[in-house]
Design a protein around this motif. Structure first.
Motif, PDB file in Angstrom:
ATOM      1  N   LEU A  53      -4.053   8.422  26.645  1.00 23.84           N
ATOM      2  CA  LEU A  53      -5.248   7.952  25.944  1.00 23.84           C
ATOM      3  C   LEU A  53      -5.841   9.052  25.061  1.00 23.84           C
ATOM      4  N   THR A  54      -5.729  10.292  25.507  1.00 26.62           N
ATOM      5  CA  THR A  54      -6.198  11.412  24.682  1.00 26.62           C
ATOM      6  C   THR A  54      -5.345  11.557  23.428  1.00 26.62           C
ATOM      7  N   LEU A  55      -4.040  11.403  23.583  1.00 27.43           N
ATOM      8  CA  LEU A  55      -3.145  11.504  22.432  1.00 27.43           C
ATOM      9  C   LEU A  55      -3.384  10.383  21.437  1.00 27.43           C
ATOM     10  N   ILE A  56      -3.818   9.226  21.924  1.00 28.04           N
ATOM     11  CA  ILE A  56      -4.094   8.112  21.017  1.00 28.04           C
ATOM     12  C   ILE A  56      -5.204   8.468  20.030  1.00 28.04           C
ATOM     13  N   THR A  57      -6.145   9.308  20.465  1.00 26.07           N
ATOM     14  CA  THR A  57      -7.250   9.680  19.580  1.00 26.07           C
ATOM     15  C   THR A  57      -6.783  10.512  18.396  1.00 26.07           C
ATOM     16  N   VAL A  58      -5.657  11.204  18.534  1.00 17.09           N
ATOM     17  CA  VAL A  58      -5.148  12.020  17.425  1.00 17.09           C
ATOM     18  C   VAL A  58      -4.036  11.288  16.670  1.00 17.09           C
ATOM     19  N   LEU A  61      -0.190   9.139  38.404  1.00 16.70           N
ATOM     20  CA  LEU A  61      -0.190   8.244  37.245  1.00 16.70           C
ATOM     21  C   LEU A  61      -1.506   8.262  36.487  1.00 16.70           C
ATOM     22  N   PRO A  62      -2.674   8.322  37.157  1.00 15.26           N
ATOM     23  CA  PRO A  62      -3.939   8.378  36.398  1.00 15.26           C
ATOM     24  C   PRO A  62      -3.998   9.541  35.416  1.00 15.26           C
ATOM     25  N   TRP A  63      -3.493  10.712  35.813  1.00 13.07           N
ATOM     26  CA  TRP A  63      -3.493  11.850  34.888  1.00 13.07           C
ATOM     27  C   TRP A  63      -2.609  11.569  33.684  1.00 13.07           C
ATOM     28  N   THR A  64      -1.511  10.890  33.898  1.00 16.54           N
ATOM     29  CA  THR A  64      -0.631  10.538  32.787  1.00 16.54           C
ATOM     30  C   THR A  64      -1.338   9.615  31.814  1.00 16.54           C
ATOM     31  N   ILE A  65      -2.061   8.636  32.344  1.00 18.76           N
ATOM     32  CA  ILE A  65      -2.799   7.695  31.493  1.00 18.76           C
ATOM     33  C   ILE A  65      -3.878   8.430  30.699  1.00 18.76           C
ATOM     34  N   VAL A  66      -4.541   9.399  31.329  1.00 16.64           N
ATOM     35  CA  VAL A  66      -5.568  10.172  30.633  1.00 16.64           C
ATOM     36  C   VAL A  66      -4.955  10.928  29.452  1.00 16.64           C
ATOM     37  N   ILE A  67      -3.803  11.529  29.672  1.00 15.64           N
ATOM     38  CA  ILE A  67      -3.152  12.284  28.602  1.00 15.64           C
ATOM     39  C   ILE A  67      -2.747  11.356  27.455  1.00 15.64           C
ATOM     40  N   ALA A 116       5.192   6.501  25.343  1.00 19.48           N
ATOM     41  CA  ALA A 116       4.226   5.682  26.076  1.00 19.48           C
ATOM     42  C   ALA A 116       4.033   4.340  25.420  1.00 19.48           C
ATOM     43  N   ALA A 117       4.016   4.331  24.069  1.00 23.68           N
ATOM     44  CA  ALA A 117       3.812   3.069  23.360  1.00 23.68           C
ATOM     45  C   ALA A 117       4.977   2.132  23.547  1.00 23.68           C
ATOM     46  N   ALA A 118       6.153   2.700  23.766  1.00 20.40           N
ATOM     47  CA  ALA A 118       7.332   1.860  23.916  1.00 20.40           C
ATOM     48  C   ALA A 118       7.473   1.318  25.320  1.00 20.40           C
ATOM     49  N   SER A 119       6.642   1.767  26.256  1.00 17.98           N
ATOM     50  CA  SER A 119       6.735   1.327  27.640  1.00 17.98           C
ATOM     51  C   SER A 119       5.489   0.546  28.014  1.00 17.98           C
ATOM     52  N   PRO A 120       5.600  -0.513  28.803  1.00 17.74           N
ATOM     53  CA  PRO A 120       4.413  -1.238  29.281  1.00 17.74           C
ATOM     54  C   PRO A 120       3.534  -0.310  30.094  1.00 17.74           C
ATOM     55  N   LEU A 121       2.241  -0.395  29.915  1.00 13.64           N
ATOM     56  CA  LEU A 121       1.317   0.507  30.584  1.00 13.64           C
ATOM     57  C   LEU A 121       1.431   0.466  32.100  1.00 13.64           C
ATOM     58  N   PRO A 122       1.539  -0.724  32.739  1.00 13.78           N
ATOM     59  CA  PRO A 122       1.633  -0.732  34.198  1.00 13.78           C
ATOM     60  C   PRO A 122       2.856   0.006  34.717  1.00 13.78           C
TER      61      PRO A 122
END
Length: 228
Positions: free
Chosen positions: A33-38, A25-31, A7-13
């Protein structure tokens, strides 16, 4: 971890990591963002960060400076050195997983499987055989034919234990010359009857001066880089 790297290697849009059977796509973004916390736990678990921070802590204790350099400075230095050391692994992940996934040559699950291989190979290179056997036996998995067949659930804790051991070994060796300075200063001040002034008040500037004279930060960074 690998999903976050993709995800970090790809542009968010343009993010197209979807759950199997779910094209939202919203569910993917949620996942993501959740992984970013760890991310801090992931960073410490699978990178040389553990060894670097342990050595930096021992150095600060040996110098007797307490809070100099500050935790933020040591953490920043550790992050930059970790980034430098992990560049070959990140390059392999990009070539083997991210680029083929962007080109549509492989699926998301295949990209995840490919992205786990370089970090796993890196950890196996520095994980001791004894620690790997410990977690492989504790997990009660079938004895693998090779080290590469071990699951990540056994490789990651074994790698962390090995890094802690390596960090403590380097820290102990680093501590010895400063301990010698403390002992010499304490012996001199005691022999001349200087009881009003604590020996640490005299030894601390001497240790800092010694560390600066031998270009200690350069030597320490060189030794840490060569240990990988």
């Amino acid at each position: 971890m690998t999903l976050l790297l993709l995800a970090a290697a790809s542009p968010l849009p343009g993010l197209n990591l979807h759950l199997p059977g779910n094209n939202s796509l919203p569910w993917t973004i949620v996942i993501v963002l959740t992984l970013i916390t760890v991310l801090p736990a992931i960073l410490i678990s699978i990178t040389p960060m553990v060894r670097l921070l342990v050595v930096f802590h021992f150095l600060r204790q040996a110098l007797g400076t307490q809070t100099a350099p500050s935790n933020q400075v040591l953490l920043g230095l550790g992050l930059m050195m970790t980034w430098f050391l992990m560049q070959p692994v990140l390059t392999q992940i990009d070539q083997q997983a991210v680029e083929p996934y962007r080109a549509g040559q492989i699926s998301g699950m295949q990209a995840l499987e490919r992205a786990t291989a370089p970090p796993k190979a890196f950890m196996l290179r520095y994980a001791s055989e004894k620690d790997l056997e410990l977690f492989a036996a504790a997990s009660m998995v079938k004895r693998p034919a090779t080290r590469a067949d071990l699951p990540l659930s056994a490789v990651i804790p074994a790698y962390m234990l090995s890094e802690l051991k390596a960090g403590f070994e380097i820290g102990a060796i680093l501590f010895l010359p400063f301990l010698l300075v403390d002992m010499v200063v304490a012996a001199i001040t005691t022999s001349i009857g200087m009881f009003q002034l604590p020996p640490v008040v005299i030894s601390t500037p001497l240790k800092i001066l010694l560390f600066v004279m031998v270009d200690g930060w350069h030597l320490l960074a060189a030794s840490l880089l060569k240990s990988f």
